[in-house]
Scaffold this motif. Structure first.
Motif, PDB file in Angstrom:
ATOM      1  N   THR A   1       0.834  -1.212   0.000  1.00 33.53           N
ATOM      2  CA  THR A   1       0.000   0.000   0.000  1.00 33.53           C
ATOM      3  C   THR A   1       0.866   1.258   0.000  1.00 33.53           C
ATOM      4  O   THR A   1       0.619   2.186   0.763  1.00 33.53           O
ATOM      5  N   LEU A   2       1.867   1.303  -0.845  1.00 30.85           N
ATOM      6  CA  LEU A   2       2.803   2.431  -0.869  1.00 30.85           C
ATOM      7  C   LEU A   2       2.153   3.671  -1.483  1.00 30.85           C
ATOM      8  O   LEU A   2       1.472   3.573  -2.506  1.00 30.85           O
TER       9      LEU A   2
ATOM     10  N   ALA B   1      21.911  -2.946  -2.171  1.00 26.30           N
ATOM     11  CA  ALA B   1      21.495  -4.329  -1.928  1.00 26.30           C
ATOM     12  C   ALA B   1      20.299  -4.383  -0.992  1.00 26.30           C
ATOM     13  O   ALA B   1      19.368  -5.170  -1.192  1.00 26.30           O
ATOM     14  N   ALA B   2      20.307  -3.542   0.035  1.00 23.69           N
ATOM     15  CA  ALA B   2      19.156  -3.486   0.942  1.00 23.69           C
ATOM     16  C   ALA B   2      17.916  -3.033   0.199  1.00 23.69           C
ATOM     17  O   ALA B   2      16.830  -3.619   0.340  1.00 23.69           O
ATOM     18  N   ALA B   3      18.055  -1.989  -0.609  1.00 24.85           N
ATOM     19  CA  ALA B   3      16.917  -1.488  -1.381  1.00 24.85           C
ATOM     20  C   ALA B   3      16.374  -2.547  -2.325  1.00 24.85           C
ATOM     21  O   ALA B   3      15.161  -2.603  -2.583  1.00 24.85           O
ATOM     22  N   ALA B   4      17.253  -3.412  -2.825  1.00 22.74           N
ATOM     23  CA  ALA B   4      16.821  -4.464  -3.746  1.00 22.74           C
ATOM     24  C   ALA B   4      15.828  -5.419  -3.096  1.00 22.74           C
ATOM     25  O   ALA B   4      15.000  -6.012  -3.787  1.00 22.74           O
ATOM     26  N   VAL B   5      15.918  -5.573  -1.782  1.00 19.61           N
ATOM     27  CA  VAL B   5      14.954  -6.406  -1.071  1.00 19.61           C
ATOM     28  C   VAL B   5      13.544  -5.852  -1.256  1.00 19.61           C
ATOM     29  O   VAL B   5      12.596  -6.586  -1.562  1.00 19.61           O
ATOM     30  N   LEU B   6      13.406  -4.550  -1.066  1.00 18.42           N
ATOM     31  CA  LEU B   6      12.098  -3.915  -1.197  1.00 18.42           C
ATOM     32  C   LEU B   6      11.616  -3.951  -2.645  1.00 18.42           C
ATOM     33  O   LEU B   6      10.429  -4.185  -2.909  1.00 18.42           O
TER      34      LEU B   6
ATOM     35  N   ALA C   1      10.111  -7.173  -3.481  1.00 15.16           N
ATOM     36  CA  ALA C   1       8.777  -7.345  -2.905  1.00 15.16           C
ATOM     37  C   ALA C   1       7.731  -6.509  -3.628  1.00 15.16           C
ATOM     38  O   ALA C   1       6.577  -6.909  -3.753  1.00 15.16           O
ATOM     39  N   ASN C   2       8.139  -5.325  -4.113  1.00 17.70           N
ATOM     40  CA  ASN C   2       7.243  -4.445  -4.848  1.00 17.70           C
ATOM     41  C   ASN C   2       8.108  -3.570  -5.750  1.00 17.70           C
ATOM     42  O   ASN C   2       8.836  -2.708  -5.270  1.00 17.70           O
ATOM     43  N   PRO C   3       8.050  -3.761  -7.068  1.00 21.32           N
ATOM     44  CA  PRO C   3       8.919  -3.014  -7.981  1.00 21.32           C
ATOM     45  C   PRO C   3       8.765  -1.494  -7.903  1.00 21.32           C
ATOM     46  O   PRO C   3       9.642  -0.766  -8.374  1.00 21.32           O
ATOM     47  N   ALA C   4       7.673  -1.011  -7.293  1.00 27.63           N
ATOM     48  CA  ALA C   4       7.480   0.436  -7.149  1.00 27.63           C
ATOM     49  C   ALA C   4       8.074   0.979  -5.858  1.00 27.63           C
ATOM     50  O   ALA C   4       8.023   2.184  -5.603  1.00 27.63           O
ATOM     51  N   ALA C   5       8.672   0.109  -5.047  1.00 28.24           N
ATOM     52  CA  ALA C   5       9.101   0.504  -3.703  1.00 28.24           C
ATOM     53  C   ALA C   5      10.250   1.498  -3.689  1.00 28.24           C
ATOM     54  O   ALA C   5      10.476   2.171  -2.687  1.00 28.24           O
ATOM     55  N   LEU C   6      10.980   1.620  -4.796  1.00 28.27           N
ATOM     56  CA  LEU C   6      12.137   2.514  -4.830  1.00 28.27           C
ATOM     57  C   LEU C   6      11.904   3.740  -5.702  1.00 28.27           C
ATOM     58  O   LEU C   6      12.848   4.474  -5.996  1.00 28.27           O
ATOM     59  N   ASP C   7      10.683   4.000  -6.077  1.00 31.63           N
ATOM     60  CA  ASP C   7      10.421   5.128  -6.967  1.00 31.63           C
ATOM     61  C   ASP C   7      10.782   6.463  -6.327  1.00 31.63           C
ATOM     62  O   ASP C   7      11.042   7.446  -7.034  1.00 31.63           O
ATOM     63  N   HIS C   8      10.791   6.533  -4.999  1.00 30.75           N
ATOM     64  CA  HIS C   8      11.155   7.773  -4.307  1.00 30.75           C
ATOM     65  C   HIS C   8      12.642   7.857  -4.010  1.00 30.75           C
ATOM     66  O   HIS C   8      13.079   8.752  -3.281  1.00 30.75           O
ATOM     67  N   CYS C   9      13.418   6.921  -4.572  1.00 27.74           N
ATOM     68  CA  CYS C   9      14.857   6.847  -4.307  1.00 27.74           C
ATOM     69  C   CYS C   9      15.663   7.155  -5.568  1.00 27.74           C
ATOM     70  O   CYS C   9      15.284   6.767  -6.670  1.00 27.74           O
ATOM     71  N   LEU C  10      16.788   7.819  -5.369  1.00 30.11           N
ATOM     72  CA  LEU C  10      17.793   7.964  -6.412  1.00 30.11           C
ATOM     73  C   LEU C  10      19.089   7.346  -5.906  1.00 30.11           C
ATOM     74  O   LEU C  10      19.362   7.348  -4.702  1.00 30.11           O
ATOM     75  N   LEU C  11      19.865   6.819  -6.816  1.00 31.08           N
ATOM     76  CA  LEU C  11      21.180   6.296  -6.464  1.00 31.08           C
ATOM     77  C   LEU C  11      22.179   7.442  -6.499  1.00 31.08           C
ATOM     78  O   LEU C  11      22.413   8.043  -7.552  1.00 31.08           O
ATOM     79  N   ALA C  12      22.751   7.744  -5.345  1.00 28.62           N
ATOM     80  CA  ALA C  12      23.647   8.892  -5.245  1.00 28.62           C
ATOM     81  C   ALA C  12      24.967   8.647  -5.936  1.00 28.62           C
ATOM     82  O   ALA C  12      25.473   9.496  -6.664  1.00 28.62           O
TER      83      ALA C  12
ATOM     84  N   ALA D   1      22.686  -2.032  -9.645  1.00 35.81           N
ATOM     85  CA  ALA D   1      22.059  -0.771 -10.047  1.00 35.81           C
ATOM     86  C   ALA D   1      21.371  -0.911 -11.399  1.00 35.81           C
ATOM     87  O   ALA D   1      20.258  -0.402 -11.606  1.00 35.81           O
ATOM     88  N   GLN D   2      22.021  -1.600 -12.313  1.00 38.96           N
ATOM     89  CA  GLN D   2      21.427  -1.803 -13.633  1.00 38.96           C
ATOM     90  C   GLN D   2      20.146  -2.610 -13.539  1.00 38.96           C
ATOM     91  O   GLN D   2      19.141  -2.290 -14.190  1.00 38.96           O
ATOM     92  N   LYS D   3      20.154  -3.652 -12.733  1.00 37.75           N
ATOM     93  CA  LYS D   3      18.961  -4.483 -12.588  1.00 37.75           C
ATOM     94  C   LYS D   3      17.814  -3.714 -11.937  1.00 37.75           C
ATOM     95  O   LYS D   3      16.637  -3.990 -12.209  1.00 37.75           O
ATOM     96  N   LEU D   4      18.143  -2.764 -11.086  1.00 39.20           N
ATOM     97  CA  LEU D   4      17.119  -1.966 -10.422  1.00 39.20           C
ATOM     98  C   LEU D   4      16.717  -0.738 -11.236  1.00 39.20           C
ATOM     99  O   LEU D   4      15.800  -0.010 -10.851  1.00 39.20           O
ATOM    100  N   GLY D   5      17.412  -0.490 -12.335  1.00 39.79           N
ATOM    101  CA  GLY D   5      17.110   0.679 -13.152  1.00 39.79           C
ATOM    102  C   GLY D   5      17.537   1.979 -12.505  1.00 39.79           C
ATOM    103  O   GLY D   5      16.936   3.032 -12.766  1.00 39.79           O
ATOM    104  N   LEU D   6      18.581   1.925 -11.668  1.00 35.94           N
ATOM    105  CA  LEU D   6      19.059   3.111 -10.969  1.00 35.94           C
ATOM    106  C   LEU D   6      20.303   3.660 -11.661  1.00 35.94           C
ATOM    107  O   LEU D   6      21.297   2.953 -11.821  1.00 35.94           O
ATOM    108  N   ARG D   7      20.243   4.919 -12.034  1.00 36.07           N
ATOM    109  CA  ARG D   7      21.364   5.587 -12.689  1.00 36.07           C
ATOM    110  C   ARG D   7      22.021   6.534 -11.684  1.00 36.07           C
ATOM    111  O   ARG D   7      21.364   7.430 -11.158  1.00 36.07           O
ATOM    112  N   PRO D   8      23.286   6.357 -11.382  1.00 37.11           N
ATOM    113  CA  PRO D   8      23.907   7.166 -10.322  1.00 37.11           C
ATOM    114  C   PRO D   8      24.008   8.643 -10.687  1.00 37.11           C
ATOM    115  O   PRO D   8      24.196   9.003 -11.853  1.00 37.11           O
TER     116      PRO D   8
END
Length: 332
Positions: free
Chosen positions: A16-17, A257-262, A265-276, A288-295
């Motif tokens: 319920t994010l 790696a921790a973020a990858a857990v979330l 569980a829910n692919p939308a769980a990191l939408d509020h996150c950027l990779l610094a 990062a590539q698997k999560l679609g995160l661009r530093p």
């Protein structure tokens, strides 16, 4: 009667994010469109400001209470000599941060960031993942809940970092559990492992995957079995930030790696996150590539402490001010 488990509350949160504030994002992009500059000439700066507004709900966005939160943990698997540093180095690093003498303290001063460092039972390392689960379910859930308290005092940008001898091995194990592959696909030199030490890291991960393999299909089970306390706390902090409309900057391999857990569980769980920042660990780039995160930054920083996130926070602050402070073009 329905039985409950310690992870149930987190599973409910993940289902319920809250969504982004699309209207705020649109208003920020409109500000840039009206600014006295060529269209899209600020590149990712415009995207960062729009992201900040979308997840804070503020347009124009602002960063007034940025916080760096560092979670420190120790690991039972370190007894297999997977790090050139002694376990005591984790506590020493925490003390250095507390005394103001660590690199992250200087980054926080430079960018006017708050700093909290959390000692996660450093005197009690997690279980050796080659022989047992790192944590039991209750302990893992409690550590996630503790991580959620990182933003209890208020923040409008959360920068997440870590401290922990051997935790690059644990990050590699967790990525292998979540994304597939073996230890050799994910390990790197960490804080300076030689070839023999790298081989031991691979062996530890492969033994852990073999031991826990039947249970690793559940992301939260993977977290408690082959993760660690700093990983669980970071998961909790990311979730709390989402619920409280606080954008998040992730720093380094461990936080990713921790973020990858979330995400598992829910692919939308990191939408509020950027990779610094992208560390030199080969597994980090792959995750990062698997999560679609661009530093945002790629300075070759592997030091930990949330330094990459602290540096990127300055960039985010600049993006916010740019979106709100630029003069509008005069239409003739």
């Amino acid at each position: 009667m329905t039985s409950t488990t310690p992870f149930d509350d987190f599973r409910s949160l993940l289902a319920t994010l809250p969504a982004a504030d699309a209207a705020a994002e649109d208003r920020i992009r409109m500000l840039f469109a009206k600014a006295d500059k060529p269209k899209a000439s600020l590149g990712r700066i415009e995207d960062i400001a729009a992201w900040l507004g979308a997840w804070s709900g503020r347009a124009p966005p602002a960063v007034n209470r940025p916080l760096v939160a560092i979670f420190a943990g120790n690991h039972g698997a370190v007894r297999h000599a997977v790090s050139p540093r002694p376990v005591a180095a984790t506590a020493n690093a925490v003390e250095l941060c507390a005394a103001g003498g660590a690199a992250i303290n200087q980054v926080c001063i430079a960018n006017d960031l708050g700093l909290k460092v959390f000692d996660l039972a450093l005197d009690i390392p997690t279980g050796d993942i080659t022989e047992a689960a790192a944590l039991d379910e209750r302990g893992c859930a409690a550590t996630m809940a503790f991580g959620m308290e990182a933003v209890a005092g208020g923040a409008d940008l959360l920068c997440l970092g870590d401290l922990g001898v051997g935790n690059s091995t644990i990050a590699a194990a967790l990525c292998a559990a979540l994304f597939g592959g073996k230890g050799g696909d994910w390990v790197g030199p960490g804080s300076g492992a030689d070839a023999a030490m790298m081989a031991r890291k691979v062996d530890v991960i492969d033994r852990a995957l073999a031991l826990h393999g039947a249970s690793l299909g559940d992301p939260l089970e993977a977290l408690r079995r082959v993760g660690g306390r700093e990983f669980a706390a970071i998961c909790g902090a990311i979730l709390a930030a989402r619920m409280q409309k606080i954008p998040v900057l992730l720093d380094g391999f461990v936080a990713t790696a921790a973020a990858a857990v979330l995400h598992a569980a829910n692919p939308a769980a990191l939408d509020h996150c950027l990779l610094a920042s992208l560390s030199p660990e080969p597994g980090h780039a792959r995750a990062a590539q698997k999560l679609g995160l661009r530093p945002l930054l790629d300075f070759g920083i592997s030091h930990g402490e949330g330094i990459g996130a602290g540096l990127a926070a300055g960039l985010v602050k600049a993006a916010a001010l740019t979106s709100s402070g630029m003069a509008a073009a005069v239409r003739r």
